[in-house]
Scaffold this motif. Structure first.
Motif, PDB file in Angstrom:
ATOM      1  N   ILE A 109     -50.489  88.778   5.806  1.00 31.24           N
ATOM      2  CA  ILE A 109     -51.341  89.696   5.046  1.00 31.24           C
ATOM      3  C   ILE A 109     -52.377  90.342   5.965  1.00 31.24           C
ATOM      4  N   LEU A 110     -53.026  89.534   6.803  1.00 31.69           N
ATOM      5  CA  LEU A 110     -54.071  90.070   7.680  1.00 31.69           C
ATOM      6  C   LEU A 110     -53.495  90.991   8.742  1.00 31.69           C
ATOM      7  N   CYS A 111     -52.362  90.618   9.323  1.00 28.97           N
ATOM      8  CA  CYS A 111     -51.726  91.489  10.327  1.00 28.97           C
ATOM      9  C   CYS A 111     -51.267  92.797   9.684  1.00 28.97           C
ATOM     10  N   ASP A 112     -50.769  92.722   8.451  1.00 32.52           N
ATOM     11  CA  ASP A 112     -50.359  93.934   7.724  1.00 32.52           C
ATOM     12  C   ASP A 112     -51.567  94.829   7.419  1.00 32.52           C
ATOM     13  N   ALA A 113     -52.700  94.194   7.059  1.00 33.10           N
ATOM     14  CA  ALA A 113     -53.916  94.955   6.739  1.00 33.10           C
ATOM     15  C   ALA A 113     -54.415  95.711   7.973  1.00 33.10           C
ATOM     16  N   VAL A 114     -54.278  95.088   9.148  1.00 32.92           N
ATOM     17  CA  VAL A 114     -54.665  95.741  10.404  1.00 32.92           C
ATOM     18  C   VAL A 114     -53.857  97.026  10.580  1.00 32.92           C
ATOM     19  N   GLU A 115     -52.544  96.926  10.337  1.00 32.10           N
ATOM     20  CA  GLU A 115     -51.664  98.103  10.464  1.00 32.10           C
ATOM     21  C   GLU A 115     -52.028  99.165   9.427  1.00 32.10           C
ATOM     22  N   LYS A 116     -52.143  98.733   8.182  1.00 30.00           N
ATOM     23  CA  LYS A 116     -52.406  99.652   7.066  1.00 30.00           C
ATOM     24  C   LYS A 116     -53.686 100.460   7.269  1.00 30.00           C
ATOM     25  N   HIS A 117     -54.737  99.794   7.759  1.00 29.38           N
ATOM     26  CA  HIS A 117     -56.044 100.444   7.904  1.00 29.38           C
ATOM     27  C   HIS A 117     -56.295 100.935   9.335  1.00 29.38           C
ATOM     28  N   HIS A 118     -55.292 100.796  10.211  1.00 29.36           N
ATOM     29  CA  HIS A 118     -55.433 101.160  11.634  1.00 29.36           C
ATOM     30  C   HIS A 118     -56.704 100.528  12.211  1.00 29.36           C
ATOM     31  N   ALA A 119     -56.886  99.248  11.928  1.00 23.36           N
ATOM     32  CA  ALA A 119     -58.108  98.563  12.341  1.00 23.36           C
ATOM     33  C   ALA A 119     -58.162  98.381  13.854  1.00 23.36           C
ATOM     34  N   SER A 120     -59.370  98.450  14.390  1.00 21.82           N
ATOM     35  CA  SER A 120     -59.535  98.180  15.818  1.00 21.82           C
ATOM     36  C   SER A 120     -60.016  96.750  16.039  1.00 21.82           C
ATOM     37  N   VAL A 121     -60.494  96.108  14.960  1.00 26.40           N
ATOM     38  CA  VAL A 121     -60.944  94.716  15.052  1.00 26.40           C
ATOM     39  C   VAL A 121     -60.527  93.962  13.790  1.00 26.40           C
ATOM     40  N   LEU A 122     -60.050  92.732  13.995  1.00 26.44           N
ATOM     41  CA  LEU A 122     -59.799  91.803  12.891  1.00 26.44           C
ATOM     42  C   LEU A 122     -60.724  90.624  13.106  1.00 26.44           C
ATOM     43  N   ALA A 123     -61.517  90.287  12.095  1.00 28.15           N
ATOM     44  CA  ALA A 123     -62.419  89.138  12.209  1.00 28.15           C
ATOM     45  C   ALA A 123     -62.023  88.076  11.189  1.00 28.15           C
ATOM     46  N   VAL A 124     -61.953  86.849  11.658  1.00 26.45           N
ATOM     47  CA  VAL A 124     -61.633  85.723  10.782  1.00 26.45           C
ATOM     48  C   VAL A 124     -62.560  84.565  11.120  1.00 26.45           C
ATOM     49  N   GLY A 125     -62.764  83.694  10.139  1.00 27.96           N
ATOM     50  CA  GLY A 125     -63.543  82.489  10.385  1.00 27.96           C
ATOM     51  C   GLY A 125     -62.644  81.431  10.989  1.00 27.96           C
ATOM     52  N   SER A 126     -63.276  80.417  11.565  1.00 28.83           N
ATOM     53  CA  SER A 126     -62.507  79.304  12.118  1.00 28.83           C
ATOM     54  C   SER A 126     -62.783  78.071  11.275  1.00 28.83           C
ATOM     55  N   HIS A 127     -61.715  77.413  10.835  1.00 31.39           N
ATOM     56  CA  HIS A 127     -61.897  76.195  10.039  1.00 31.39           C
ATOM     57  C   HIS A 127     -62.273  75.002  10.896  1.00 31.39           C
ATOM     58  N   GLY A 128     -62.140  75.158  12.198  1.00 30.67           N
ATOM     59  CA  GLY A 128     -62.530  74.090  13.105  1.00 30.67           C
ATOM     60  C   GLY A 128     -61.622  72.870  13.026  1.00 30.67           C
ATOM     61  N   TYR A 129     -60.348  73.113  12.738  1.00 30.00           N
ATOM     62  CA  TYR A 129     -59.407  71.993  12.703  1.00 30.00           C
ATOM     63  C   TYR A 129     -59.207  71.448  14.118  1.00 30.00           C
ATOM     64  N   GLY A 130     -58.868  70.182  14.199  1.00 30.95           N
ATOM     65  CA  GLY A 130     -58.495  69.596  15.486  1.00 30.95           C
ATOM     66  C   GLY A 130     -57.083  70.043  15.841  1.00 30.95           C
ATOM     67  N   ALA A 131     -56.652  69.693  17.047  1.00 28.27           N
ATOM     68  CA  ALA A 131     -55.358  70.153  17.562  1.00 28.27           C
ATOM     69  C   ALA A 131     -54.179  69.729  16.680  1.00 28.27           C
ATOM     70  N   ILE A 132     -54.204  68.503  16.172  1.00 23.97           N
ATOM     71  CA  ILE A 132     -53.067  68.005  15.387  1.00 23.97           C
ATOM     72  C   ILE A 132     -52.982  68.722  14.045  1.00 23.97           C
ATOM     73  N   LYS A 133     -54.102  68.810  13.343  1.00 27.85           N
ATOM     74  CA  LYS A 133     -54.107  69.489  12.049  1.00 27.85           C
ATOM     75  C   LYS A 133     -53.708  70.956  12.226  1.00 27.85           C
ATOM     76  N   ARG A 134     -54.199  71.584  13.311  1.00 26.59           N
ATOM     77  CA  ARG A 134     -53.882  72.982  13.573  1.00 26.59           C
ATOM     78  C   ARG A 134     -52.387  73.137  13.853  1.00 26.59           C
ATOM     79  N   ALA A 135     -51.810  72.181  14.582  1.00 23.97           N
ATOM     80  CA  ALA A 135     -50.380  72.236  14.906  1.00 23.97           C
ATOM     81  C   ALA A 135     -49.535  72.095  13.645  1.00 23.97           C
ATOM     82  N   VAL A 136     -49.973  71.249  12.737  1.00 21.96           N
ATOM     83  CA  VAL A 136     -49.231  71.025  11.498  1.00 21.96           C
ATOM     84  C   VAL A 136     -49.404  72.199  10.534  1.00 21.96           C
ATOM     85  N   LEU A 137     -50.636  72.622  10.314  1.00 22.85           N
ATOM     86  CA  LEU A 137     -50.918  73.678   9.341  1.00 22.85           C
ATOM     87  C   LEU A 137     -50.644  75.074   9.884  1.00 22.85           C
TER      88      LEU A 137
END
Length: 162
Positions: A109-137
């Motif tokens: 959805i976010l990558c599509d929104a970048v294309e749709k709006h010809h965005a020059s920046v995409l900003a997202v928050g970081s959930h701060g997951y550890g490496a294992i949780k990030r690898a799984v999720l």
């Protein structure tokens, strides 16, 4: 005829987490509030609403009975997320933000929104997951940093030092 240069878009991905709220607030404080009526970007806020079936993650007898309830819940969450984002914008005197709710996986959805709006920046928050949780999720920010056709800013909430 007056020539107005179209502002570049900044897409901000939001969900119902405090990391997401912090990221939107940070973006507003740094890129919008200081510029009052003439911010450098057009602000597009996007919430990816999960599909009921992806949220339930189960199939088989009985699953279909649950989906309408799950979907109703996800709609309520989406409405709350959007309402909170609009309130945040108004509190920082940002009145022309575009807010969209799109159903599907946040990464796409976010990558599509970048294309749709010809965005020059995409900003997202970081959930701060550890490496294992990030690898799984699978991290949305990690995916977007590799697949979005623009610069990606990951806004991290400062760790509280005890």
């Amino acid at each position: 005829m007056a020539t107005t240069t179209e502002k570049q878009a900044m897409v901000v991905g939001i969900d119902d987490s405090e990391h997401s709220t912090y990221a939107l607030q940070w973006i507003l404080d740094h890129f919008f509030a200081p510029f009052a009526s003439n911010p450098p970007f057009k602000l597009v806020i996007v919430h990816a609403k999960p599909t009921a079936s992806s949220a339930v993650g189960l199939a088989g007898p009985g699953a279909a009975d649950v989906l309408p309830y799950v979907d109703a819940d996800l709609r309520k969450i989406a409405a709350r997320v959007v309402e909170k984002a609009k309130e945040l914008c108004l509190s920082k005197s940002v009145h022309d933000a575009v807010v969209e709710v799109v159903e599907g996986d946040a990464r796409n959805i976010l990558c599509d929104a970048v294309e749709k709006h010809h965005a020059s920046v995409l900003a997202v928050g970081s959930h701060g997951y550890g490496a294992i949780k990030r690898a799984v999720l699978g991290s949305v920010s990690d995916y977007c940093s590799h697949h979005a056709h623009c610069s990606v800013m990951i806004v991290k909430k400062p760790k509280i030092k005890h």
